[in-house]
Write an enzyme that holds these catalytic residues in place. Structure first.
Site, PDB file in Angstrom:
ATOM      1  N   THR A  13       0.838  -1.210   0.000  1.00 40.76           N
ATOM      2  CA  THR A  13       0.000   0.000   0.000  1.00 40.76           C
ATOM      3  C   THR A  13       0.871   1.258   0.000  1.00 40.76           C
ATOM      4  O   THR A  13       0.477   2.286  -0.560  1.00 40.76           O
ATOM      5  CB  THR A  13      -0.970   0.037   1.200  1.00 40.76           C
ATOM      6  OG1 THR A  13      -0.232   0.093   2.416  1.00 40.76           O
ATOM      7  CG2 THR A  13      -1.889  -1.167   1.208  1.00 40.76           C
ATOM      8  N   ASN A  14       2.032   1.183   0.613  1.00 41.16           N
ATOM      9  CA  ASN A  14       2.941   2.349   0.563  1.00 41.16           C
ATOM     10  C   ASN A  14       3.484   2.542  -0.842  1.00 41.16           C
ATOM     11  O   ASN A  14       3.627   3.666  -1.309  1.00 41.16           O
ATOM     12  CB  ASN A  14       4.076   2.196   1.573  1.00 41.16           C
ATOM     13  CG  ASN A  14       3.644   2.617   2.961  1.00 41.16           C
ATOM     14  OD1 ASN A  14       3.483   3.805   3.230  1.00 41.16           O
ATOM     15  ND2 ASN A  14       3.405   1.645   3.821  1.00 41.16           N
ATOM     16  N   ASN A 102      13.546   4.575   4.707  1.00 38.20           N
ATOM     17  CA  ASN A 102      12.626   3.521   5.142  1.00 38.20           C
ATOM     18  C   ASN A 102      11.434   4.162   5.847  1.00 38.20           C
ATOM     19  O   ASN A 102      11.574   5.162   6.531  1.00 38.20           O
ATOM     20  CB  ASN A 102      13.363   2.595   6.131  1.00 38.20           C
ATOM     21  CG  ASN A 102      12.458   1.518   6.706  1.00 38.20           C
ATOM     22  OD1 ASN A 102      11.783   0.797   5.961  1.00 38.20           O
ATOM     23  ND2 ASN A 102      12.422   1.395   8.023  1.00 38.20           N
ATOM     24  N   HIS A 104       8.760   3.465   8.806  1.00 39.67           N
ATOM     25  CA  HIS A 104       8.531   2.598   9.974  1.00 39.67           C
ATOM     26  C   HIS A 104       7.224   3.027  10.643  1.00 39.67           C
ATOM     27  O   HIS A 104       7.009   4.227  10.858  1.00 39.67           O
ATOM     28  CB  HIS A 104       9.708   2.692  10.947  1.00 39.67           C
ATOM     29  CG  HIS A 104       9.523   1.786  12.113  1.00 39.67           C
ATOM     30  ND1 HIS A 104       9.715   0.418  12.028  1.00 39.67           N
ATOM     31  CD2 HIS A 104       9.089   2.027  13.368  1.00 39.67           C
ATOM     32  CE1 HIS A 104       9.427  -0.130  13.190  1.00 39.67           C
ATOM     33  NE2 HIS A 104       9.038   0.820  14.016  1.00 39.67           N
ATOM     34  N   GLU A 142      23.447   1.141   9.342  1.00 35.75           N
ATOM     35  CA  GLU A 142      23.667  -0.247   9.754  1.00 35.75           C
ATOM     36  C   GLU A 142      22.860  -0.635  10.995  1.00 35.75           C
ATOM     37  O   GLU A 142      22.749  -1.810  11.309  1.00 35.75           O
ATOM     38  CB  GLU A 142      25.173  -0.510   9.953  1.00 35.75           C
ATOM     39  CG  GLU A 142      25.825   0.173  11.145  1.00 35.75           C
ATOM     40  CD  GLU A 142      26.064   1.677  10.956  1.00 35.75           C
ATOM     41  OE1 GLU A 142      25.712   2.231   9.884  1.00 35.75           O
ATOM     42  OE2 GLU A 142      26.588   2.298  11.892  1.00 35.75           O
TER      43      GLU A 142
HETATM   44  C1  GAR Z   1       3.787  -0.752   6.660  1.00 38.75           C
HETATM   45  O1  GAR Z   1       2.983  -0.463   7.782  1.00 38.75           O
HETATM   46  C2  GAR Z   1       5.229  -0.366   6.938  1.00 38.75           C
HETATM   47  O2  GAR Z   1       5.357   0.792   7.694  1.00 38.75           O
HETATM   48  C3  GAR Z   1       5.708  -1.566   7.714  1.00 38.75           C
HETATM   49  O3  GAR Z   1       5.135  -2.668   7.026  1.00 38.75           O
HETATM   50  C4  GAR Z   1       3.887  -2.267   6.445  1.00 38.75           C
HETATM   51  C5  GAR Z   1       3.906  -2.629   4.992  1.00 38.75           C
HETATM   52  O4  GAR Z   1       2.661  -2.380   4.373  1.00 38.75           O
HETATM   53  N1  GAR Z   1       7.125  -1.623   7.767  1.00 38.75           N
HETATM   54  C6  GAR Z   1       7.803  -2.065   8.823  1.00 38.75           C
HETATM   55  O5  GAR Z   1       7.265  -2.529   9.812  1.00 38.75           O
HETATM   56  C7  GAR Z   1       9.320  -1.959   8.711  1.00 38.75           C
HETATM   57  N2  GAR Z   1       9.941  -2.173   9.983  1.00 38.75           N
HETATM   58  P1  GAR Z   1       2.523  -2.219   2.796  1.00 38.75           P
HETATM   59  O6  GAR Z   1       3.203  -3.430   2.151  1.00 38.75           O
HETATM   60  O7  GAR Z   1       1.046  -2.227   2.575  1.00 38.75           O
HETATM   61  O8  GAR Z   1       3.164  -0.939   2.401  1.00 38.75           O
END
Ligand code: GAR
Length: 193
Positions: A13-14, A102, A104, A142
């Site tokens: 979705t992102n 990234n 988060h 890192e």
């Molecule tokens: C999102 O909420 C993103 O912030 C999270 O995974 C989901 C992916 O959703 N990422 C993390 O937790 C990274 N540590 P998406 O595939 O629908 O974008």
């Protein structure tokens, strides 16, 4: 424009938010050129194909070497981790320093680091009883979730929230807004440097 790769592992979705912003001309410095998944069944790959973006699945063995080759082949200047759930090596993040961001799903430094991903982040926030959570976009170094913060947005936790309802609200009210904004901001900086 900075040729940009988006790394994904799941629903995407992102990634979709990035595709939609680009289509509306709201990310003029970002050219979405490549989507790479470490999961063969990721729906994000489908979203990329529908948008006419090259989409590749890379298996675990030799992942970073193959990724590096694809990035060079496509002339990529910026990497966006959008729900990418694999930790990149120190070598890789050093080589791409200042060029990987990234998203988060919490307000870093809360509920972040190794083991905090996806619904687990929201379950931990609910367990701790916080009343405000949100999302953070940061540069990747890192240290998992340890790089410089680029953007954050707060979201209210509501009575009766489950990890799923909270995840959805954080996506809608924070992630899908700040990730495209931060990608554009960093791409613009890279263009000027
Ligand atoms: C999102 O909420 C993103 O912030 C999270 O995974 C989901 C992916 O959703 N990422 C993390 O937790 C990274 N540590 P998406 O595939 O629908 O974008």
């Amino acid at each position: 424009m900075v040729r940009t790769a988006v790394l994904v592992s799941g629903g995407g979705t992102n990634l979709q938010a990035l595709i939609d912003k680009a289509a509306r001309g709201e990310m003029p410095s970002v050219e979405l050129a490549l989507v790479v998944s470490n999961s063969a069944g990721a729906f994000a790959l489908e979203r990329a194909k529908r948008a006419g973006i090259r989409a590749e699945y890379l298996e675990k063995a030799g992942f970073e070497e193959r990724l590096e080759a694809l990035l060079r082949e496509e002339g990529i200047g910026l990497i966006v981790l959008a729900g990418f759930l694999r930790i990149l090596s120190e070598d890789f993040t050093r080589r791409w320093a200042g060029r990987i961001i990234n998203i988060h799903p919490s307000l870093i430094p809360s509920f972040c680091g190794a083991g905090f991903y996806g619904l687990r982040v929201h379950a931990a926030a609910l367990e701790r009883g916080v009343k405000v959570t949100g999302a953070t976009v940061h540069f990747v170094n890192e240290i998992p979730d340890g790089g410089e913060i680029i953007a954050q947005r707060a979201v209210e936790v509501l009575p009766g929230d489950t990890p799923e309802t909270l995840q959805r609200r954080v996506m809608e009210q924070a992630e899908w807004i700040i990730l495209p904004q931060a990608a554009e901001k960093v791409a613009e900086m890279l263009e000027r440097s």
